[in-house]
Each structure stands twice: as structure tokens, then as C-alpha cells.
Write an enzyme that holds these catalytic residues in place. Structure first.
Site, mmCIF file in Angstrom:
data_model
loop_
_atom_site.group_PDB
_atom_site.id
_atom_site.type_symbol
_atom_site.label_atom_id
_atom_site.label_comp_id
_atom_site.label_asym_id
_atom_site.label_seq_id
_atom_site.Cartn_x
_atom_site.Cartn_y
_atom_site.Cartn_z
ATOM 1 N N HIS A 95 13.595 -5.940 -6.089
ATOM 2 C CA HIS A 95 14.721 -5.923 -5.719
ATOM 3 C C HIS A 95 15.161 -7.369 -5.821
ATOM 4 O O HIS A 95 16.242 -7.445 -4.806
ATOM 5 C CB HIS A 95 13.571 -6.409 -4.419
ATOM 6 C CG HIS A 95 13.073 -7.493 -3.531
ATOM 7 N ND1 HIS A 95 13.581 -8.572 -3.215
ATOM 8 C CD2 HIS A 95 11.640 -8.113 -4.394
ATOM 9 C CE1 HIS A 95 12.094 -9.215 -3.375
ATOM 10 N NE2 HIS A 95 11.595 -9.496 -4.095
ATOM 11 N N CYS B 127 11.386 -17.475 -0.403
ATOM 12 C CA CYS B 127 9.169 -16.986 -0.659
ATOM 13 C C CYS B 127 8.714 -18.079 0.138
ATOM 14 O O CYS B 127 6.900 -17.155 0.778
ATOM 15 C CB CYS B 127 9.042 -17.094 -1.463
ATOM 16 S SG CYS B 127 10.116 -17.161 -3.242
ATOM 17 N N THR C 139 -1.400 5.975 -7.027
ATOM 18 C CA THR C 139 -0.697 6.358 -7.051
ATOM 19 C C THR C 139 0.893 6.119 -7.688
ATOM 20 O O THR C 139 1.233 5.263 -6.530
ATOM 21 C CB THR C 139 -0.730 7.737 -6.333
ATOM 22 O OG1 THR C 139 -1.387 8.085 -6.881
ATOM 23 C CG2 THR C 139 0.328 8.602 -6.545
ATOM 24 N N ALA D 60 6.516 -8.395 -8.697
ATOM 25 C CA ALA D 60 6.218 -9.568 -9.898
ATOM 26 C C ALA D 60 5.394 -10.750 -9.069
ATOM 27 O O ALA D 60 4.635 -11.095 -9.563
ATOM 28 C CB ALA D 60 8.263 -10.528 -9.531
HETATM 29 N N1 PMP Z 1 8.813 -15.153 -9.352
HETATM 30 C C1 PMP Z 1 9.478 -15.721 -8.952
HETATM 31 C C2 PMP Z 1 10.342 -16.406 -10.060
HETATM 32 C C3 PMP Z 1 10.469 -14.747 -7.970
HETATM 33 O O1 PMP Z 1 12.210 -16.015 -6.912
HETATM 34 C C4 PMP Z 1 9.577 -14.268 -7.166
HETATM 35 C C5 PMP Z 1 10.256 -14.149 -6.056
HETATM 36 N N2 PMP Z 1 11.269 -15.092 -4.572
HETATM 37 C C6 PMP Z 1 8.721 -14.165 -7.184
HETATM 38 C C7 PMP Z 1 8.281 -14.035 -8.441
HETATM 39 C C8 PMP Z 1 8.005 -12.553 -6.615
HETATM 40 O O2 PMP Z 1 8.239 -11.924 -7.216
HETATM 41 P P1 PMP Z 1 8.426 -10.847 -5.240
HETATM 42 O O3 PMP Z 1 9.161 -10.448 -4.469
HETATM 43 O O4 PMP Z 1 8.916 -9.217 -6.652
HETATM 44 O O5 PMP Z 1 6.698 -10.457 -5.514
#
Ligand code: PMP
Length: 376
Positions: free
Chosen positions: A202, A324, A238, A70
Site C-alpha cells: 500500500h 503508524c 490461503t 511489511a
Molecule cells: N516499515 C516502514 C519503514 C514503514 O513505513 C511501514 C508503514 N508505516 C511499515 C514498515 C509497515 O508496513 P505495513 O503497513 O505494510 O505493515
């Protein structure tokens, strides 16, 4: 007993996903771009996963583009649309509580001269849809709003805002980060009135390194990378067939049980809140009408990190704020009206349909013990 309550950070891959990944790694290792049968088989696997994701979003498979996750989807959506639609229209609207992959991208676009309007929640952490709508004007090219906040579970009024905006300004491109909503609450592209939707593998029991971006037919985005024009030129490179196969398998398995799992997790949430109400000084930072999958509490003034490690000794895993930012505070709790002292002792408990009451009981027991042992 391991008590894993950090499912908003990442989830345990489900058996179906692991099987699909193993199958692709072991037998289906062709390159989808190769013209021979092994290439075709790999392409069919990617297409089947694309169909599973599309079915879940209620859209055509041709609107789904696989990415590395994401973070990439959000970057592709925001940068890609700003490049295509922001040459003359320079205003972009965004909520003030977005994930860093949107928030940081907005900061960068601001440094290039875009006017970024950050809409903040009002008293009680509630967003007023009118604040987003009133922020829009003829000069606006894009709006980006998340559906479910990853730190608190707040649900943002995306559908209300996008629907009114599309009526007033049909040319504004609408993007929704649905990472914490997908497969947990119903997410349909047309119902949300979203031109673009970001998803992550994930967070829904697939594995890290795969995600998707829904792009409505007719919406243009400038690719982030150039190359062999895979994914119709939107995402060269790829395709990771095993990861995509795992993503598709997880989505296919979870789609029919969204409602059932929601009710179960809602029950878990009530159970947890009831147990927590017996501990002095524990306060709730999540709203009553938020996603039950994410619960943010403040642990009676005990510092989050100390409490996190205390719980860890008993094999209980939670987050301080969001995972994060490696525990660093993102400022999102402050946006939702949580004071600094409570933010310093915030813990995020994020559940899944595999979570049990027994696990929550253990968490509450050890949390209570921690509060008694750790000094403020
Ligand atoms: N957006 C939100 C609301 C999330 O919670 C996260 C993951 N913490 C992400 C984006 C990023 O996703 P990814 O780990 O797949 O890069």
C-alpha cells in the site's frame, strides 16, 4: 482541491492495481491450492505477481514470499532468522530509528535474552557505517537496517554496512526494511547485499493487506504461523490472490519509471523548500541528501496536531510524525537530533509522482495562514 500529502502513510491505489484486483475478485476467485483449472489460474496470477516483484528486485521469483504487509514481513524476517540462527549467537544489531514492527520485535527478543545493539546516528543525524560494523562480533547472528526512514526520509548506509559485514562475518544474516525505498529509489537485492528485504503494497499504489519478504536462497527463517504450507511453508494461509495481483500490477507499472519519478519528486522537493523558506520559523528536519519523497518540517512552534487539523479543514492531509503510531511520537526525531520543541511541531509531508506544484502552493499558503492564526 484535495491535497493528499501523506503518501508515506499510504498511497492511492493506481488504476492498474484496481483493475487487477477487480479481475481477480470477479473472475479469478479459485484457491491457488486447488488442483482444478480455476486453482491453476489463481496460482498463475500469484506467480505472475511474484515475477513482477522479483524483476523489480533483480532476483529469482523463488525468493519472493507474499505476506499481509511489511509489519508481517519484518516480524517474519527478524523473529524467523533469530529462531534459526540465534541459538548460540545471541547478538543482534539494529539501527535506533527503525519502524515499530522491527523496533518492538527487537524489544521482545531482548526480553528473551538476546543482546540487542542499537546503533544511533551521530551529529547531524548521519549514521556512520563503521558504528554498525564495529558493533558486530563472532557472536552476532543478525543485523536489521531500514533503507529510508519513514518519518524523515534519511537514507541509511545499508549497502556500505552489509557489504563490509558480509566480508568480515559471512554468517551474519542481513535484513533491510525497504518499505519507503521500494519503487522510489533503486532497490536491488544483490547490490544491497541483503539476505532479506521487506516490502509493502500500500506504500506503492497497491492496497493495504499485502506485502512481500525477499529471502535469499539458502537463508532459513522459522515461519510465524503453521498451516497448509503455502508459500513453500514460510507463510501458511490461503494466498489473497486479488491483493497479490494488485501488488504485482502496481510494481510492474512503476518499475520502468523509478528514475524519472525520482527526478520529478526531487524537483517538487526543491519547489516546496523554496516556498517554505519564505515562512518565518519553519525549519527542516530532513537531510538534503535524503529521499525527496519524505520531508519533515517543524512549523514555527505550532503543535503538530493542531496544525494538522487546521490544514485538514482546507482538505490538506499531512502527518504529525508518522501515521503508524496514531500521532504519538516515536522518538525517531529525537534520535535524529530534533529537539523536543521542534518535535512537538513536526509535520511530515510525503509526496508521490502524482503530487503537483499547485498542491504544494496551496499547502504552503494554508500553513502560513495557520502559523499566523494558531498560538504557540
Ligand atoms: N516499515 C516502514 C519503514 C514503514 O513505513 C511501514 C508503514 N508505516 C511499515 C514498515 C509497515 O508496513 P505495513 O503497513 O505494510 O505493515
Amino acid at each position: 482541491m484535495t491535497v493528499y500529502l501523506d503518501n508515506a502513510a499510504t498511497t492511492k491505489p493506481c488504476r492498474k492495481a484496481v483493475e487487477a484486483i477487480n479481475e481477480a475478485l470477479t473472475f479469478n476467485y479459485g484457491n491457488p491450492s486447488s488442483l482444478h483449472r480455476m486453482g491453476l489460474n489463481a496460482q498463475l496470477t500469484v506467480d505472475s505477481a511474484r515475477k513482477s516483484v522479483a524483476d523489480a528486485l533483480g532476483c529469482d521469483a523463488s525468493c519472493i514470499y507474499f505476506t499481509s504487509g511489511a509489519t508481517e514481513s519484518n516480524n517474519l524476517a527478524v523473529r524467523g532468522a533469530a529462531s534459526c540462527y540465534g541459538k548460540r549467537k545471541r547478538r543482534i544489531i539494529v539501527s535506533s530509528v527503525e519502524h515499530a514492527s522491527v523496533a518492538e520485535t527487537m524489544n521482545e527478543l531482548e526480553s528473551y535474552g538476546f543482546e540487542i545493539v542499537r546503533v544511533r546516528p551521530g551529529a547531524g543525524g548521519k549514521f556512520n557505517p563503521a558504528d554498525f560494523v564495529n558493533a558486530a562480533n563472532e557472536n552476532t547472528c543478525l543485523i536489521s537496517m531500514m533503507l529510508v526512514n519513514n518519518e524523515t526520509g534519511h537514507i541509511l548506509p545499508v549497502k556500505e554496512v552489509f557489504t563490509v559485514l558480509k566480508r568480515r562475518y559471512p554468517d551474519i544474516v542481513t535484513h533491510c526494511d525497504c518499505v519507503q525505498g521500494f519503487m522510489k529509489i533503486p532497490v536491488k537485492a544483490s547490490a544491497l547485499n541483503a539476505d532479506m528485504i521487506s516490502l509493502s503494497g500500500h506504500k506503492i499504489h497497491a492496497v493495504k493487506g499485502v506485502g512481500a519478504l525477499y529471502i535469499r536462497k539458502g537463508i532459513r527463517v522459522k515461519p510465524l504461523v503453521s498451516g497448509g504450507k503455502q508459500e513453500k511453508g514460510i507463510r501458511s494461509g490461503t494466498e489473497s490472490v486479488p491483493l497479490i495481483a494488485g501488488f504485482g500490477a502496481a510494481v510492474k507499472q512503476l518499475t520502468p519509471t523509478i528514475g524519472e519519478r525520482f527526478e520529478y519528486v526531487k524537483g517538487l522537493r526543491s519547489f516546496l523548500l523554496e516556498k517554505l523558506s519564505g515562512i518565518d520559523g519553519v525549519t527542516l528536519n530532513s537531510p538534503a541528501d535524503g529521499s525527496p519523497y519524505v520531508i519533515n518540517i517543524s512549523a514555527a512552534g505550532r503543535r503538530s496536531e493542531i496544525m494538522l487539523h487546521y490544514l485538514e479543514q482546507e482538505e490538506i492531509y499531512v502527518s504529525s510524525g508518522s501515521a503508524c503510531s496514531k500521532g504519538a511520537q516515536s522518538g525517531v526525531l529525537a534520535e535524529f537530533g530534533v529537539n523536543q520543541k521542534d518535535a512537538d511541531s513536526a509535520l511530515r509531508i510525503s509526496m508521490t509522482a502524482d503530487t503537483t506544484e499547485e498542491e504544494l502552493e496551496k499547502f504552503v499558503l494554508v500553513l502560513n495562514e495557520g502559523i499566523r492564526k494558531i498560538k504557540t
